[in-house]
Design an enzyme around this catalytic site. Structure first.
Site, PDB file in Angstrom:
ATOM      1  N   SER A  45     -52.526  37.606 -40.583  1.00  0.00           N
ATOM      2  CA  SER A  45     -53.717  36.778 -40.795  1.00  0.00           C
ATOM      3  C   SER A  45     -53.424  36.131 -42.293  1.00  0.00           C
ATOM      4  O   SER A  45     -52.547  36.485 -43.051  1.00  0.00           O
ATOM      5  CB  SER A  45     -54.831  37.834 -41.220  1.00  0.00           C
ATOM      6  OG  SER A  45     -54.471  38.262 -42.442  1.00  0.00           O
ATOM      7  N   ASP A  46     -54.039  34.912 -42.361  1.00  0.00           N
ATOM      8  CA  ASP A  46     -54.163  34.278 -43.552  1.00  0.00           C
ATOM      9  C   ASP A  46     -54.742  35.382 -44.532  1.00  0.00           C
ATOM     10  O   ASP A  46     -55.785  36.203 -44.124  1.00  0.00           O
ATOM     11  CB  ASP A  46     -54.680  32.877 -43.629  1.00  0.00           C
ATOM     12  CG  ASP A  46     -54.498  31.906 -44.724  1.00  0.00           C
ATOM     13  OD1 ASP A  46     -53.840  32.428 -45.664  1.00  0.00           O
ATOM     14  OD2 ASP A  46     -54.642  30.819 -44.539  1.00  0.00           O
TER      15      ASP A  46
END
Length: 814
Positions: free
Chosen positions: A225-226
């Site tokens: 994920s960011d």
């Protein structure tokens, strides 16, 4: 060998140990598993350097390379591969195994705040450069993390907005660089974007992560994920997200263990995700890396030289009447807000603490001697007030009320900070307050402007009087990745040479989406008519005027889009005034994308220099003085007006978005495709760029060979000096049942030629170069019929044309 080892390791783990690998330990690393001898995987931000594990502000120094759009302008995958290899050295110096780069989103609009970080509006150009970058980086054992997957073409409400994109548009445009990164370059990691795609967060999107990425493309790396971009436990696990970042775990950890025990997530899914992480660790050497993280500032001469060369290779000579290159000018007026300030990078997570910064003034002074130069500031262009310089004293309290004794006292070099994790003294970055004090001696008398931005609550006092407040009145705005308020402005009448006491109070508040706190306090004395008059006089006295204008990292930044493409402040007025005083006026632009140029007919030359890294001024001087060619070609169309862009619409859902949705109504018609469709000529077309020599292209040949179409052309340097040209190949479509662009870039080659030298350039086009995506059937389609082949030096300068006949139609799966 890797497979056997990691299979054994994953099966020797407990469920809790497998789960521990699926979220960060802290902001930049994963936990080690000492029982099994497994080391800790460490990451660092890119893509124009390797910052290391510190804050976005300050920290260990690093080499600052040209930003993404500057590399896009090189049209040179081999050069970008060199830079990838150099960035592997930089990542190793910061104790990291993974670089969070490259950024391969496309330039859908002219105003995306993060366009500077991306290569191009065109998927083929972006794909070729991404492949070069990844091969250079991973060839040295550092993992690339291709980002942001997918639909992150704007920074407005980016953590929540839903990008509504038709599958045909995704397949033909926005997925293309990611697909090439996986299929051709073998990328080891992919980062999901913050936004939703069709209403579903990309971090929990089964079609995107499982069907397309792993199914269609065969990806076997890690999907992460960011930062703070994961929002669930079971949905992200089942969709295909391997790694939640940063740590400590929010939706994984004990919550994931409980989800397995409740039957919401199968144990085999946890095993599969952990196996992917172990594979990445094996590929990068992290499995056996038990060293404590050591970060070194390695200022390498070879990296300096590469940055300087790459900076010149990306500079685009947009217009010139022959004034450039400058030939030993007797006097030069160096004018503008970017003249003595080195604009070397954009803002946001790509920023770092560079080893040094060379301004255009510095570069020209080193090349010509200061005695030939005069300087005039002219006007301002910063979005915010200049950060108040230190030293300042910061008292940290482990509460939000500034109460009790401080748990730590430290010195701040300037009045800005970016805090996450744990601070000195043990206070949490999400639950602390601070009193910051210092002194400021005013260099000039006048009404100074105080600027205050905070992801938190803050107030500023000068000699005990409150001059700016964002405490009771704090309102969320666009600063600090949309976690901070819009800059609050106040005034203070200060006398020259008098010293004032400064007090800044700060307290955290609950974050909206991202877990950090931040503060910036600025103090500036605005320029006015007198500064423009001074610039005009300097230009009048000089043989040539070099006007250094554009934007800076406060404009071109992650977290906020631009309000338009006009030059900020009074810069256009400055250029007009200087050009009226000196017809030999050269404009040096430093921006992360296009700008409107109403002054263009009145200047002698325009050089687009972008943000070329720490050697900015040296590279600019090299090109201005002809010691290096302006090797760049535009990777993004420059429209004459913002209104001419593909996403300019009265329908706000098209851009910037409405009610949580942004609709990609234009489909595949962005950039030059849009201009061809509507017939509006751009100011400068995609692929455009002048040279200090001249070139000719001739003898186009098109032939079919083993399922490919081979396009050959002879390029000749017809001028008096060595230089480079980019041979660009565009395909025009055969008749189809859906609208297709009039032409699309499908191949290119950068060639360097000596005076009089000719070279035969041959480029192979696969069947995909002629195909469109049929979203109903979920397959690629190449219609039977005649396709045009156009060859030249920009999307609007294609002197050679041929054709190829597809005798039968073809269809194939993605």
């Amino acid at each position: 060998m890797i497979g056997t080892r990691i299979e054994g390791l994953v099966d020797a783990m407990t469920l809790e140990e497998q789960v521990s690998l699926l979220s960060g330990r802290d902001f930049w690393s994963l936990p080690a598993i000492e029982r099994l001898g497994i080391g800790s995987l460490r990451v660092t931000d890119g893509p124009n350097g390797a910052r290391g594990g510190g804050s976005l502000i300050g920290g260990v120094r690093s080499a600052a390379f040209p930003v993404g759009i500057a590399l896009g302008a090189t049209w040179d995958p081999d050069l970008v591969s060199e830079i990838g290899a150099a960035l592997a050295d930089e990542a190793k110096a910061k104790g990291a195994h993974v670089l969070l780069a490259p950024t391969v989103n496309l330039h859908r609009t002219q105003t995306n705040g993060r366009n500077f970080e991306c290569y191009s509006e065109d998927p083929v150009l972006s794909a070729e450069l991404a492949v070069g970058y990844i091969e250079g980086l991973q060839g040295q054992g550092i993992a690339a993390t291709v980002k942001h997957f997918v639909g992150n073409e704007s920074e407005i409400q980016r953590t929540t907005i839903s990008s509504e994109i038709h599958e045909r548009t995704l397949r033909e445009l926005y997925l293309v660089p990611f697909e090439a990164a996986v299929k051709r370059a073998g990328a080891w990691a992919v980062m999901t974007s913050y936004n939703r795609l069709g209403g579903t967060y990309t971090s929990e999107h089964p079609w995107l992560l499982t069907e397309v990425l792993r199914g269609d493309w065969g990806f076997d790396g890690v999907v992460m994920s960011d930062w703070f971009g994961s929002h669930s436990t079971a949905p992200t696990m089942l969709a295909g997200l391997d790694l939640e970042m940063p740590g400590p775990a929010r939706d994984r950890g004990h919550r994931l263990v409980a989800a397995v025990e409740a039957g919401e997530v199968a144990a085999k899914v946890v095993r599969e995700r952990a196996l992917n992480v172990l594979r990445l660790m094996a590929r990068t050497g992290a499995l056996d890396d038990h060293r404590p993280r050591e970060e070194r500032a390695e200022d390498r001469p070879e990296h300096r030289a590469l940055i300087r060369r790459a900076g010149a290779e990306g500079m685009v000579l947009l217009a010139s009447d022959g004034t450039l290159p400058l030939r030993e000018p007797a006097s030069v007026a160096v004018i503008g807000p970017n003249a003595k300030v080195a604009q070397i990078m954009g803002g946001g997570s790509a920023q770092l603490n560079a080893h040094y910064r060379v301004s255009p003034w510095d570069g020209l002074a080193a090349a010509l001697g200061k005695e030939r130069l005069t300087h005039a500031h002219g006007c301002d262009n910063a979005k915010f007030q200049p950060v108040l310089p230190g030293p300042l004293r910061m008292e940290i309290f482990a509460n939000r009320a500034l109460s009790g004794e401080p748990v730590a006292v430290e010195e701040m070099p300037e009045a800005q900070g970016f805090w996450f994790g744990t601070l000195n003294g043990g206070a949490s970055a999400s639950d602390f307050s601070a009193r910051i004090t210092g002194r400021f001696t005013a260099p000039r008398s006048g009404t100074w402007t105080v600027g205050l931005r905070a992801a938190g609550l803050a107030r500023v006092r000068i000699d005990g009087r409150e001059v700016a407040e964002a405490w009771e009145s704090w309102t969320r705005g666009t600063t600090f990745f949309e976690e901070g308020n819009d800059e609050v402005l106040g005034e203070a009448v200060l006398e020259a040479d008098r010293t004032y006491e400064i007090e800044i109070l700060f307290a955290t508040r609950p974050s909206e989406s991202l877990g950090f706190s931040a503060l910036a306090v600025g103090l500036g004395l605005p320029s006015g008519d007198a500064e423009i008059d001074e610039a005009v006089e300097a230009a009048r006295r000089a043989e040539v005027a070099v006007v250094c204008v554009g934007r800076d990292a406060s404009w071109d930044t992650e977290g906020a889009d631009l309000p338009g493409i006009a030059l900020p402040g009074r810069q256009a007025e400055l250029i007009e005034a200087v050009a009226a005083a000196n017809p030999r006026t050269v404009v040096v632009l430093q921006t992360g994308g296009p700008v409107e140029m109403p002054w263009l007919p009145r200047v002698a030359a325009v050089l687009q220099a972008w943000y070329p890294g720490q050697e900015a001024g040296n590279a600019i001087a090299d090109v201005l003085l002809g010691r290096a060619e302006p090797g760049g070609r535009l990777p993004q169309t420059f429209p004459a007006r913002m209104e001419d862009g593909a996403t300019f619409s009265q329908d706000r859902e098209v851009y910037p978005g409405l009610d949580g949705r942004v609709r990609y109504e234009e489909g595949v018609f962005i950039g030059y495709r849009h201009h061809d469709r509507v017939g509006t000529p751009p100011l400068f077309p995609f692929g455009h760029g002048l040279s200090y020599t001249t070139f000719a292209m001739a003898d186009l040949a098109v032939a079919e060979d083993g399922g490919e179409v081979r396009v050959a052309v002879t390029a000749t340097n017809t001028g008096a000096r060595a230089g480079s040209e980019v041979v660009q190949i565009y395909v025009t479509p055969a008749p189809a049942p859906v609208p297709r662009p009039a032409r699309e870039l499908k191949g290119f080659a950068k060639v360097r030629l000596s005076p009089g030298e000719s070279r035969r350039v041959e480029i192979a086009l696969p069947a995909r170069a002629f195909a469109r995506f049929d979203a109903e059937r979920r397959e690629w389609v190449m219609e039977a019929g005649t396709y045009g082949i156009e060859v030249g030096r920009s999307a609007a300068d294609l002197p050679l044309s041929g054709e190829w006949m597809a005798r039968t139609a073809r269809r194939w799966a993605p």
